[in-house]
Structure formats: structure tokens, C-alpha cells
Motif scaffolding. Structure first.
Motif, PDB file in Angstrom:
ATOM      1  N   ARG A  99     -34.232 138.604 -11.019  1.00 39.10           N
ATOM      2  CA  ARG A  99     -34.677 137.213 -10.881  1.00 39.10           C
ATOM      3  C   ARG A  99     -36.199 137.085 -10.986  1.00 39.10           C
ATOM      4  N   VAL A 152     -37.331 137.417 -14.641  1.00 37.44           N
ATOM      5  CA  VAL A 152     -37.132 136.154 -15.360  1.00 37.44           C
ATOM      6  C   VAL A 152     -38.183 135.130 -14.951  1.00 37.44           C
ATOM      7  N   CYS A 200     -34.284 136.246 -22.304  1.00 39.81           N
ATOM      8  CA  CYS A 200     -32.826 136.287 -22.552  1.00 39.81           C
ATOM      9  C   CYS A 200     -32.234 137.609 -22.095  1.00 39.81           C
ATOM     10  N   TYR A 216     -32.337 137.868 -18.254  1.00 40.21           N
ATOM     11  CA  TYR A 216     -31.314 137.020 -17.640  1.00 40.21           C
ATOM     12  C   TYR A 216     -29.943 137.693 -17.673  1.00 40.21           C
TER      13      TYR A 216
END
Length: 220
Positions: free
Chosen positions: A96, A99, A175, A178
Motif C-alpha cells: 500500500r 502505491v 499497476c 497494486y
């Protein structure tokens, strides 16, 4: 040697992930050296012509919006910090946070490009783009001033192109992050992208004083 199932990110030409990371890092440093030589030629040309036409270059430099340049410098410095945090999060395997910091870096990169587009548009409106309609008050030799702006648009344009590439790389990394592709054991793409992003930031750290600050004065 670890099996492919154990190390899905390991390419077939490498024996270990450490070897793969070392090769990737070396490849990026070689690429950055070629970029230093590329930008170095432009910096050399700028230095030679600024020495030859110092008065015209000083007036042309004074016409640039130093506030905008300073804002963009601050934006890139903050983006370097968020990129460092993204690399650190990748080393710790914090998906997390990877990202989050990559998205923040992407946002700051977009802000930089947006501000730069605003500044370029301002130059178009002021007729400071080299060409038949070019005019800069306070410079007897308009050709010398055009030379400054030719170098200005070439250098900042090339830097912006590298920023666009960086934004594309960040989007790709976001991307992958994630999807959970990066772990504490495998984070090479984030680390390599960090090197590229910091290089682009450093180039701007040189461009800002050279174009906006050195020998700056108001036209008489």
C-alpha cells in the motif's frame, strides 16, 4: 539455483535475483552516463554562447518567470522525496505504501509538466519563441536573444520529454505494485526507476540556475 516457481520474477538469463538486480542497476547507470553526455553537450553550448553574448542572455534570462521556475524546482524536490519513500516501501514489501508514494510522485510529475506547459504558453503569448514574430525588448541584437530561447526550449523541452517518460514508467509501476508484484525480496524495477527519476530531477537542479538565475538583471 532457485526454481522458476520460487522466483517468478527471475529471468532465464540470470542465476539469482541478486545477479539480476546488479545487471539491471549497471545497465541503468550506463544509460544515465550516456544521458549525461547528451545533456552535457547542450550545457556546453549554452555556456559558450552565454559567455559570447552575456548581455543579451542576461536580459533574456530576466524575462523568464523565476517564480514559476522556483515552484517547479520545489515540486521536483518533493517528488524526489516521495520516490525515495516508494523505494524504501518496496524494500520493506509494503504494498500500500509503494502505491501511495508512487502515486504521489506521479502527481508531482504531472504538476511539473502542467506548470511548464503554462510557462511555455506564456512565452508564446509574449512572442519569445524563436521565429519571424520573435521580439524581446532591451536587446539590440534580437538574434542573440533568439539563441538563448532556442537553447531554453531545447533544454527544457528535452527535460520535459524525460519527465513524460518517467510518468509513463511510474504509471506502469503503480499497476504492478497494486497487483502485489513487488516484495521485500523483489523490488528491482522500483529501485531502477528511482535512479532514473532522481537523474531527471538533478538535471533540472542545473537548468534552473543556469536559465533563470545566473547574471540575471532587469533590462534598462
Amino acid at each position: 539455483m532457485a526454481s522458476e516457481a520460487e522466483t517468478p520474477a527471475l529471468q532465464v538469463q540470470f542465476d539469482t535475483e541478486a545477479q539480476q538486480k546488479d545487471a539491471s542497476t549497471l545497465g541503468m547507470w550506463i544509460f544515465l552516463i550516456t544521458e549525461v553526455m547528451f545533456f552535457g553537450g547542450m550545457f556546453t553550448a549554452y555556456t559558450v554562447y552565454r559567455r559570447a553574448y552575456s548581455d543579451a542572455f542576461a536580459v533574456a534570462s530576466s524575462s523568464l518567470n523565476v517564480t514559476i521556475g522556483a515552484i517547479n524546482t520545489a515540486v521536483l524536490l518533493v517528488s524526489s522525496f516521495t520516490m525515495v519513500m516508494a523505494v524504501r516501501a518496496a524494500q520493506l514489501g509494503q504494498r500500500r505504501m509503494i502505491v501511495l508514494f508512487l502515486v504521489l510522485t506521479l502527481i508531482f510529475g504531472g504538476i511539473f509538466l502542467g506548470v511548464k506547459a503554462y510557462e511555455w504558453n506564456e512565452k508564446f503569448e509574449q512572442h519569445h519563441v524563436p521565429g519571424p514574430s520573435f521580439h524581446l525588448d532591451g536587446v539590440p541584437q534580437q538574434g542573440h536573444a533568439q539563441l538563448f530561447f532556442s537553447l531554453y526550449f531545447a533544454m527544457t523541452g528535452l527535460h520535459a520529454a524525460h519527465m513524460v517518460i518517467g510518468v509513463g514508467i511510474l504509471s506502469w509501476l503503480i499497476c504492478l505494485a497494486y497487483k502485489g508484484r513487488f516484495t521485500a525480496e523483489y523490488n528491482t524495477p522500483v529501485d531502477i526507476a528511482g535512479l532514473y527519476w532522481h537523474f531527471v530531477d538533478i538535471i533540472w537542479i542545473f537548468l534552473f540556475p543556469l536559465l533563470y538565475l545566473i547574471d540575471r538583471h532587469l533590462p534598462k
